[in-house]
Structures are given as C-alpha cells and as structure tokens.
Write a protein that holds these residues in place. Structure first.
Motif, PDB file in Angstrom:
ATOM      1  N   LEU A 168       0.825  -1.207   0.000  1.00 61.85           N
ATOM      2  CA  LEU A 168       0.000   0.000   0.000  1.00 61.85           C
ATOM      3  C   LEU A 168       0.859   1.257   0.000  1.00 61.85           C
ATOM      4  CD1 LEU A 168      -2.841  -0.989   2.465  1.00 61.85           C
ATOM      5  CD2 LEU A 168      -2.897  -0.924  -0.016  1.00 61.85           C
ATOM      6  N   ILE A 201       1.712   3.335   2.194  1.00 63.52           N
ATOM      7  CA  ILE A 201       1.113   4.474   2.878  1.00 63.52           C
ATOM      8  C   ILE A 201       1.683   4.527   4.285  1.00 63.52           C
ATOM      9  CG2 ILE A 201      -1.053   5.496   3.692  1.00 63.52           C
ATOM     10  CD1 ILE A 201      -2.476   4.019   1.468  1.00 63.52           C
ATOM     11  N   ASP A 209      -8.207  -1.515   2.818  1.00 57.57           N
ATOM     12  CA  ASP A 209      -8.133  -0.077   2.587  1.00 57.57           C
ATOM     13  C   ASP A 209      -9.073   0.235   1.421  1.00 57.57           C
ATOM     14  OD1 ASP A 209      -7.624   2.526   1.901  1.00 57.57           O
ATOM     15  OD2 ASP A 209      -5.443   2.368   2.074  1.00 57.57           O
ATOM     16  N   LYS A 237      -7.975   3.415  -0.935  1.00 57.69           N
ATOM     17  CA  LYS A 237      -6.950   3.047  -1.911  1.00 57.69           C
ATOM     18  C   LYS A 237      -7.531   2.136  -2.982  1.00 57.69           C
ATOM     19  CE  LYS A 237      -2.634   2.258  -3.376  1.00 57.69           C
ATOM     20  NZ  LYS A 237      -1.717   3.297  -3.875  1.00 57.69           N
ATOM     21  N   GLU A 238      -8.343   1.164  -2.567  1.00 58.40           N
ATOM     22  CA  GLU A 238      -8.953   0.195  -3.469  1.00 58.40           C
ATOM     23  C   GLU A 238     -10.384  -0.054  -2.989  1.00 58.40           C
ATOM     24  OE1 GLU A 238      -8.086  -4.308  -5.201  1.00 58.40           O
ATOM     25  OE2 GLU A 238      -7.166  -3.653  -3.326  1.00 58.40           O
TER      26      GLU A 238
END
Length: 453
Positions: free
Chosen positions: A17, A19, A246, A249-250
């Motif tokens: 990710l 992040i 998430d 994000k997705e």
C-alpha cells in the motif's frame, strides 16, 4: 504453515500500500495489562455494581446442547429483575441511549426492556487473544485512518486512543473466520404485516481459504456472498463482495447476478448509503452488521465509556420453537422475547465530514467492551434530528467461541416501520462455522455459474 503465510500477507499489505502509518500508541507496559487488569481483548476485568467481573466468559455448552445445533439458552431459569417501560423509563435515563428513549416515547404502550442479571459471557479462541496482544504494540492506522498496517487477526486496538481505532475493532472483529447461514429479513408494514426475505449468507476471511495464497488479493480482508432464496420474485439473485482492507486506496469490489437478466454486473452502489438488499429502503449498505465498510466519510470521536442497558444473551430470540410471527410485531419486535443487561460500552460519535455525502449526517455508536460489537447506534438526518435507531441482540455461540448477533433491528422513527435481519427460528440448520471455500468460489465467473432461477 497457514499462520506463517498469513503473517507474510499482513506484511505484504503494509508494503504494497506504501502508505505511512501513525506510530503505535500502546507501550509494552500498557499491553502487559491485557489478561490482568484488562481482559485479553481490552475490556475492564473488574466488576462494579451490577456489572460482574469477567472470569473467562461462557466457553462450555449447557446440558442438552448438541454440536452443530442451534444454541440452547443457558440462562432459561433467570428471572426478570425489573421491566423498563414507557411509563417509568425516565427513572433509568442515565443508563439509556437517546435512541432507546425515543423508542419509549414513540411506543409508550408496547416498547419495553426486560432487565436481567448481567452476565459477561463473551469469549474467544486463544489465538485471538494472542494476536490481540501482538496488535496492541504493532498494529497502526494507515494515513487518514482508512486501513490497518501490521494486522493479521484479532482486535487491532484493544486500548483505543481515538474513535477510528474503536470502530475498526468492530469492523474486523472475529466472527469465526468463516461461516455459512440461512437467515430471514423482514420489513413490516405499520400494521405488522410482513414477508420474509430469506438469504443464504456466507463469508470467509482471506486467511481461512483452504487454498490460501498470500500473493493473491493482498488488500482483501474477507469474501462475502449472499444468495436470495425467497420470495420467488427475488430468488436467484446473488451478491458477491470482496471486502478490501483499505477501501479508499482500493474500493470494495462487488458484483450482482440478476436472475431475470442472467447477467453478472459490477455493483459500486453496494457501499456507504447505497440501498440494502431487498430492504424496502429501510437500511443502507453500511447498516449491515450494524456498521461496515470504509470509515472515510466521517470524523470519529471517542467519547469514553458508559454503563448502558443493552440487549445481551438474547437466546430467546434464537428459540426454534418460535414462529416468526411471534417475534415480528407492529412498530418493533416482540420485546417480551428480549433480554437486556447493564454493560459497559464505548461511546463513539461519527460526524459527516465537510463535502462528503451520506444520508446519515451523524451516528452515535455504543460498542460493547467485551466483544467490540456495535450494539446500539443512533442515526441522525441532515437536520440533526434522530431518525433511525439500531439495536443488535447479542448472543454467544459458545460451542464455537464466537460472540455475534441473534438478530439486528433498525427502527425508523419517522415512518413507524423497521427492519429485522438474522431470523432463523424456522430454518432447519444452524450457523455453520469453519465453512470451507476456495478462492475460485468467490469470483464473478463462479457467480455466473451458480446463478440459477
């Protein structure tokens, strides 16, 4: 081997990710309180007043229960201590939610709360406790709070420092790893008339797949499938969801198979305030399981703990001798079949962010400290008026060490109608925990093959 791979998956999510996450706020010294001053998932161990100490929960089936059968009520001999009614509820106002008070005001002659001895029955498998202790010092919120890093399973934040951490505890809480169930949903008219919509639900957390692949679907938390069994006009429609960890994000991936069209289509509306399946407009997609999905549209505030009368040990509502029309009544379910106990809950207020859209401008959550299950939720409209009141009737599936709900209810104060989900009294089978599925069973292609009217 499975657990080793799953830990690899947890690390892969954090890396893939890309992040940054906030620093963990629980020190090893604080985490050491788990299992001592605090229960293994973070509740206060000690009792106070009418709330007893937690001594391990209900981990053994009562006499007469057979594995795989519907749960036998272990407290059938308990007597009602007192009943809160529309005539006396103001005496108990300090231990009631605003939503509960509104129900007494709207239905003064029929809505009641039979109060019983408080019993802290919640219990989980040992591996949930072990993972929770690791999470306390390792699991972090991703930037913006829209996901988790370094999370495998168990409770991610047993000592929450903010509202987002508390709500994530509810979202990812342990529900047996995998389960299959047949349940009914009703949306009665104001006169009490109803039709049962029967669902066959199943979900499997990704690490419980029998062919678990740590390199596939790395951001998927679990898979969910819902077949409509009846009535005939809806039968054959199927919903498939890949629940992402998430979702900003997705976003959640969802598909529906429409039996009439014999087609599989993407279903982006199965999120946030999109309409709930066959709910007659009485619930949103994120009302399912009391609350689910991405928390990014709200600001979350942890208000602290309160002592509230909440539905608990609701085994009467699972009694196979009952018919649905004995439970489903005009205005609300038959409150004579309910059981309320005094428990400590976390209060969390969610306020819609500036520029974000949702039909609920504010939600107030009351989350049971012993299970992290959202048990009462008050929903407010854009004018700031209390609109819908959700109550979950908690039950402990003691032979599988799974706390969950007997049924969920969502009352619309404006229309006088409500939704109840989870009825299974008239179904032959009980919940099947440890349900085995492969990754191939949760693909759009599998949905198309399965869809038969």
């Amino acid at each position: 081997m499975l657990k080793k791979h799953y830990k690899t998956w947890g690390g892969a999510i954090a890396l893939s990710l890309m992040i940054s996450a906030a620093n963990a706020e629980v020190s090893p010294a604080e985490a050491a309180k788990l299992g001592k001053e605090l229960t293994p998932i973070g509740a206060e161990m000690a009792g106070k007043g009418d709330i007893p100490a937690w001594t391990g929960g209900l981990t053994k089936a009562p006499a007469g229960h057979k594995a795989g059968d519907k749960p036998v009520n272990p407290f059938a001999d308990d007597k009602v201590k007192f009943v809160i009614t529309g005539q006396n509820y103001t005496q108990y106002a300090a231990n009631l939610t605003d939503g509960q008070k509104a129900m007494f005001a709207k239905y003064p002659n029929t809505y009641k709360m039979p109060v019983y001895e408080s019993r802290r029955t919640a219990a989980y498998p040992q591996f949930v406790y072990d993972e929770t202790k690791k999470n306390a010092t390792n699991t972090k919120l991703l930037e913006g709070g829209n996901g988790l890093a370094n999370y495998v399973e168990g409770v991610p934040f047993p000592m929450p420092k903010n509202g987002l951490e508390a709500i994530w505890n509810h979202i990812v809480r342990y529900r047996g790893g995998s389960v299959s169930r047949i349940v009914g949903q009703v949306t009665p008219q104001t006169n009490g008339d109803f039709t049962v919509v029967r669902f066959q639900d199943e979900f499997t957390f990704r690490n419980k797949l029998k062919d678990f692949d740590p390199n596939a679907d790395q951001n998927v938390l679990f898979y969910f499938k819902q077949d409509v069994l009846s009535p005939a006009r809806l039968a054959g429609n199927v919903l498939l969801v890949h629940e992402t960890l998430d979702q900003v994000k997705e976003p959640r991936k969802a598909w529906v198979y429409n039996a009439g069209q014999r087609r599989v289509r993407r279903a982006p509306q199965v999120a946030y305030d999109g309409p709930g399946t066959a709910a007659d407009g009485l619930r949103t997609s994120d009302n399912f399981d009391m609350y689910n999905g991405a928390p990014d549209r709200y600001d979350w505030k942890l208000e602290g703990k309160q002592e509230i009368y909440i539905p608990y040990n609701s085994y009467k509502l699972k009694d196979p001798s009952l018919k649905y029309d004995q439970i489903v009544k005009a205005g609300h379910i038959n409150q004579d079949m309910t059981r309320y106990e005094l428990h400590r809950v976390w209060k969390v207020t969610a306020t819609l962010k500036e520029g974000k859209r949702h039909i609920y401008a504010k939600r107030v959550f009351f989350i049971d400290e012993d299970t992290w299950q959202a048990t009462e939720i008050d929903h407010y409209d854009g004018r700031g008026e209390l609109w819908r009141v959700a109550e979950a009737h908690n039950v402990m599936y003691y032979d599988n060490l799974v706390p969950w709900y007997a049924i969920e209810t969502l009352y619309d104060l404006n229309s006088g109608r409500y939704l109840a989900l989870g009825l299974d009294n008239e179904e032959e089978s009980s919940y099947k925990f440890g349900f085995e599925r492969s990754q191939a069973d949760y693909t759009p292609a599998a949905l198309r093959r399965e869809g038969v009217r």
